[in-house]
Design a protein around this motif. Structure first.
Motif, mmCIF file in Angstrom:
data_model
loop_
_atom_site.group_PDB
_atom_site.id
_atom_site.type_symbol
_atom_site.label_atom_id
_atom_site.label_comp_id
_atom_site.label_asym_id
_atom_site.label_seq_id
_atom_site.Cartn_x
_atom_site.Cartn_y
_atom_site.Cartn_z
ATOM 1 N N PRO A 37 -2.561 0.279 8.592
ATOM 2 C CA PRO A 37 -1.347 -0.538 8.747
ATOM 3 C C PRO A 37 -1.639 -1.994 9.072
ATOM 4 O O PRO A 37 -0.787 -2.862 8.846
ATOM 5 N N ASN A 38 -2.824 -2.282 9.588
ATOM 6 C CA ASN A 38 -3.168 -3.680 9.873
ATOM 7 C C ASN A 38 -3.477 -4.452 8.602
ATOM 8 O O ASN A 38 -3.172 -5.631 8.488
ATOM 9 N N ARG A 39 -4.078 -3.785 7.629
ATOM 10 C CA ARG A 39 -4.499 -4.477 6.401
ATOM 11 C C ARG A 39 -3.532 -4.258 5.244
ATOM 12 O O ARG A 39 -3.485 -5.048 4.305
ATOM 13 N N ASP A 40 -2.791 -3.166 5.256
ATOM 14 C CA ASP A 40 -1.899 -2.842 4.141
ATOM 15 C C ASP A 40 -0.625 -2.187 4.684
ATOM 16 O O ASP A 40 -0.361 -1.012 4.440
ATOM 17 N N LEU A 41 0.152 -2.989 5.405
ATOM 18 C CA LEU A 41 1.357 -2.428 6.023
ATOM 19 C C LEU A 41 2.343 -1.948 4.962
ATOM 20 O O LEU A 41 2.964 -0.897 5.111
ATOM 21 N N ASP A 42 2.487 -2.707 3.876
ATOM 22 C CA ASP A 42 3.447 -2.282 2.849
ATOM 23 C C ASP A 42 3.018 -0.957 2.211
ATOM 24 O O ASP A 42 3.873 -0.123 1.869
ATOM 25 N N GLY A 43 1.703 -0.765 2.037
ATOM 26 C CA GLY A 43 1.230 0.525 1.524
ATOM 27 C C GLY A 43 1.550 1.652 2.491
ATOM 28 O O GLY A 43 1.935 2.756 2.077
ATOM 29 N N TYR A 44 1.401 1.378 3.786
ATOM 30 C CA TYR A 44 1.733 2.375 4.806
ATOM 31 C C TYR A 44 3.229 2.718 4.758
ATOM 32 O O TYR A 44 3.626 3.887 4.784
ATOM 33 N N LEU A 45 4.077 1.677 4.645
ATOM 34 C CA LEU A 45 5.530 1.898 4.627
ATOM 35 C C LEU A 45 5.951 2.681 3.390
ATOM 36 O O LEU A 45 6.905 3.473 3.446
ATOM 37 N N ALA A 46 5.245 2.482 2.272
ATOM 38 C CA ALA A 46 5.565 3.258 1.070
ATOM 39 C C ALA A 46 5.343 4.751 1.319
ATOM 40 O O ALA A 46 6.085 5.594 0.796
ATOM 41 N N HIS A 47 4.338 5.084 2.124
ATOM 42 C CA HIS A 47 4.131 6.495 2.487
ATOM 43 C C HIS A 47 5.283 7.024 3.332
ATOM 44 O O HIS A 47 5.662 8.195 3.227
ATOM 45 N N MET A 48 5.856 6.173 4.181
ATOM 46 C CA MET A 48 7.010 6.614 4.977
ATOM 47 C C MET A 48 8.199 6.938 4.069
ATOM 48 O O MET A 48 8.903 7.930 4.274
ATOM 49 N N VAL A 49 8.424 6.116 3.056
ATOM 50 C CA VAL A 49 9.534 6.384 2.125
ATOM 51 C C VAL A 49 9.209 7.607 1.261
ATOM 52 O O VAL A 49 10.095 8.409 0.948
ATOM 53 N N LEU A 50 7.933 7.757 0.925
ATOM 54 C CA LEU A 50 7.532 8.936 0.144
ATOM 55 C C LEU A 50 7.877 10.229 0.888
ATOM 56 O O LEU A 50 8.290 11.225 0.271
ATOM 57 N N CYS A 51 7.729 10.215 2.208
ATOM 58 C CA CYS A 51 8.091 11.401 3.010
ATOM 59 C C CYS A 51 9.546 11.789 2.773
ATOM 60 O O CYS A 51 9.879 12.981 2.689
ATOM 61 N N VAL A 52 10.419 10.806 2.671
ATOM 62 C CA VAL A 52 11.840 11.091 2.466
ATOM 63 C C VAL A 52 12.061 11.690 1.086
ATOM 64 O O VAL A 52 12.818 12.657 0.921
ATOM 65 N N VAL A 53 11.394 11.130 0.082
ATOM 66 C CA VAL A 53 11.536 11.671 -1.279
ATOM 67 C C VAL A 53 11.056 13.118 -1.331
ATOM 68 O O VAL A 53 11.675 13.970 -1.982
ATOM 69 N N LEU A 54 9.979 13.414 -0.618
ATOM 70 C CA LEU A 54 9.390 14.763 -0.697
ATOM 71 C C LEU A 54 10.169 15.788 0.119
ATOM 72 O O LEU A 54 10.448 16.896 -0.369
ATOM 73 N N SER B 64 9.380 -0.472 -3.342
ATOM 74 C CA SER B 64 9.747 -0.358 -4.760
ATOM 75 C C SER B 64 9.271 0.972 -5.350
ATOM 76 O O SER B 64 8.479 1.707 -4.735
ATOM 77 N N ALA B 65 9.740 1.249 -6.560
ATOM 78 C CA ALA B 65 9.292 2.455 -7.260
ATOM 79 C C ALA B 65 7.791 2.421 -7.492
ATOM 80 O O ALA B 65 7.094 3.438 -7.381
ATOM 81 N N ARG B 66 7.272 1.224 -7.822
ATOM 82 C CA ARG B 66 5.821 1.100 -8.034
ATOM 83 C C ARG B 66 5.046 1.376 -6.743
ATOM 84 O O ARG B 66 4.023 2.041 -6.763
ATOM 85 N N ASP B 67 5.554 0.849 -5.604
ATOM 86 C CA ASP B 67 4.893 1.111 -4.313
ATOM 87 C C ASP B 67 4.840 2.618 -4.040
ATOM 88 O O ASP B 67 3.829 3.155 -3.583
#
Length: 437
Positions: free
Chosen positions: A257-274, A401-404
């Motif tokens: 999360p320090n180097r790629d916070l947006d990548g980390y947040l995309a995983h949080m949204v992925l949890c909701v989709v799953l 985003s969808a790409r994220d």
């Protein structure tokens, strides 16, 4: 730029302070986050960080044993503490008139907790009983957070059971407790957070009054948590004598999360989709509500203790309970198919809109409570030096985003994960494990 109502300053002894006034709230939240969790425990002393959290409630220079709770409750407030991978926090919510009382209590134990043989032995027994209650005598107790790290990670700080081994706990000494306090409970290794009905100037005056004479101690060198992600699938088994049916936990490494916070947040949204959007979420629809149900429950999550509650390396979890008839490989086959589909095709517009809205609204709702906001401000400050993340998260989650999201799904690879199968101890002969599991 931090929000206008967030104030920071540092005392000469190194204590970092976050003040966050909130209008219309008749109470104040106070937390102290120390930059030490169970990943900082020395080898052979598993559970020590949690044990020490208990000892901090056993009295201090001017406060007798159990009086901390008594003073807070007498003011109409509540208090508690918790131990995580990378921090330990102590927190209370009280009517705003009781702010100085709480600051006095926290400063007193930061200065000199009562570390006695009697207190230590009492709390060793209390912690052992807590482990019996929450892990040893409870179906699925501690699963997977006490056991999955031992499969997913290879180094002692990341892999050991933070609840602790009884032998390690029993061998703890008062001298070790004193050394642990000197090393990790220095003011320069802590963040004090005050939020709610608070005037910043008045709060700063009170904080200086009660904390300025807490002695300076050199903050510790951070524990090296770095290690490579697995380069193959790791499998393991765990026996649970109380579980009524099998379960499977799958752990993947997450972005830093320090180097790629947006990548980390995309995983949080992925949890909701799953799994987080009710019956419409992909894994629940496919595994529970399909024509051939595979599991009785399935969930996903970021972090062993929740999202953004630890530094890198951290775990993306998928956990399912299922009947004996569902082989682990069949469960993984469906999981992998859904992740691969999301990675190549992305979510539908409707899925993405629902997931980002639920993620953003859920964060707003969570931090709408004073205690949760106070603790989150302190946690984000001590972990990442960024208390303002608490206010930024809803907006950033809404912009995933969808790409994220496709990129996040693609990162959860079958050849870089740990799969832990929980097996009930009872009557395996009546419930044969299908081959291939």
């Amino acid at each position: 730029m931090p929000p206008a109502n967030l104030h920071r300053f540092t005392l000469p002894n190194g204590l970092r302070v976050v003040l966050y006034p909130i209008s219309g709230v008749p109470a104040v939240g106070v937390s102290v986050h120390y930059d030490v969790g169970f990943r900082s425990e020395p080898r052979g002393r598993s559970g020590f960080a949690h044990l020490f959290e208990h000892l901090m409630f056993q009295g201090s220079e001017s406060v007798a044993r159990t009086e901390h709770f008594g003073h807070v409750q007498a003011a109409g407030g509540t208090a508690n503490g918790s131990t995580h991978q990378d921090y330990t926090d102590f927190y209370q919510v009280v009517p705003s008139a009781a702010l100085e009382r709480v600051l006095f209590l926290e400063a007193d134990r930061m200065r000199a907790p009562k570390l006695t043989e009697d207190n230590l032995r009492t709390q060793v027994n209390v912690v052992k009983e807590e482990i019996r209650l929450n892990v040893m005598n409870k179906p699925y107790g501690g699963f997977p957070w006490t056991v999955l790290p031992g499969l997913l990670f290879g180094t002692y700080p990341n892999a050991h059971n933070g609840y602790g081994d009884f032998t390690d706990l029993e061998q703890a000494t008062v001298d070790e407790c004193a050394a642990f306090f000197d090393r990790y409970y220095a003011p320069g290794n802590a963040v004090l957070t005050v939020a709610g009905d608070v005037d910043p100037d008045r709060a700063a005056e009170l904080i200086h009054r009660h904390f300025h004479d807490v002695p300076v101690r050199r903050p510790p060198v951070p524990v090296d948590l770095s290690e490579r992600a697995p380069e193959r699938e790791l499998r393991g088994d765990h026996t649970d004598p109380h579980a009524p049916m099998p379960a499977t936990a799958v752990g993947y490494r997450m972005p830093d999360p320090n180097r790629d916070l947006d990548g980390y947040l995309a995983h949080m949204v992925l949890c909701v989709v799953l799994t987080g959007a009710g019956e419409s979420s992909r894994l629940r629809r496919r595994m529970i509500h399909g024509s051939s149900p595979l599991v009785t429950d399935v969930s996903t999550g970021c972090g062993l203790f929740g999202a953004l509650e630890a530094r890198d390396p951290e775990t993306f979890l998928c956990v399912a309970t299922h009947p004996w008839e569902t082989a682990t490989d069949r469960f993984l086959e469906v999981l992998d198919h859904e992740l691969a589909t999301l990675a190549t095709q992305g979510p539908t517009e409707e899925e993405l809109a629902r997931a980002t809205a639920l993620s953003s609204a859920g964060t707003h709702r969570k931090y709408d409570m004073l205690l949760a906001r106070t603790r989150a401000l302190g946690a984000q400050e001590v972990l990442f030096g960024k208390a303002e993340l608490v206010d930024e998260l809803p907006g950033r989650l809404a912009r995933v985003s969808a790409r994220d999201l496709a990129r996040a799904a693609a990162s959860l690879r079958p050849d870089a994960r740990a799969v832990l199968s929980l097996r009930p101890a009872a009557s395996p002969s009546l419930h044969p494990i299908p081959s291939g599991s």
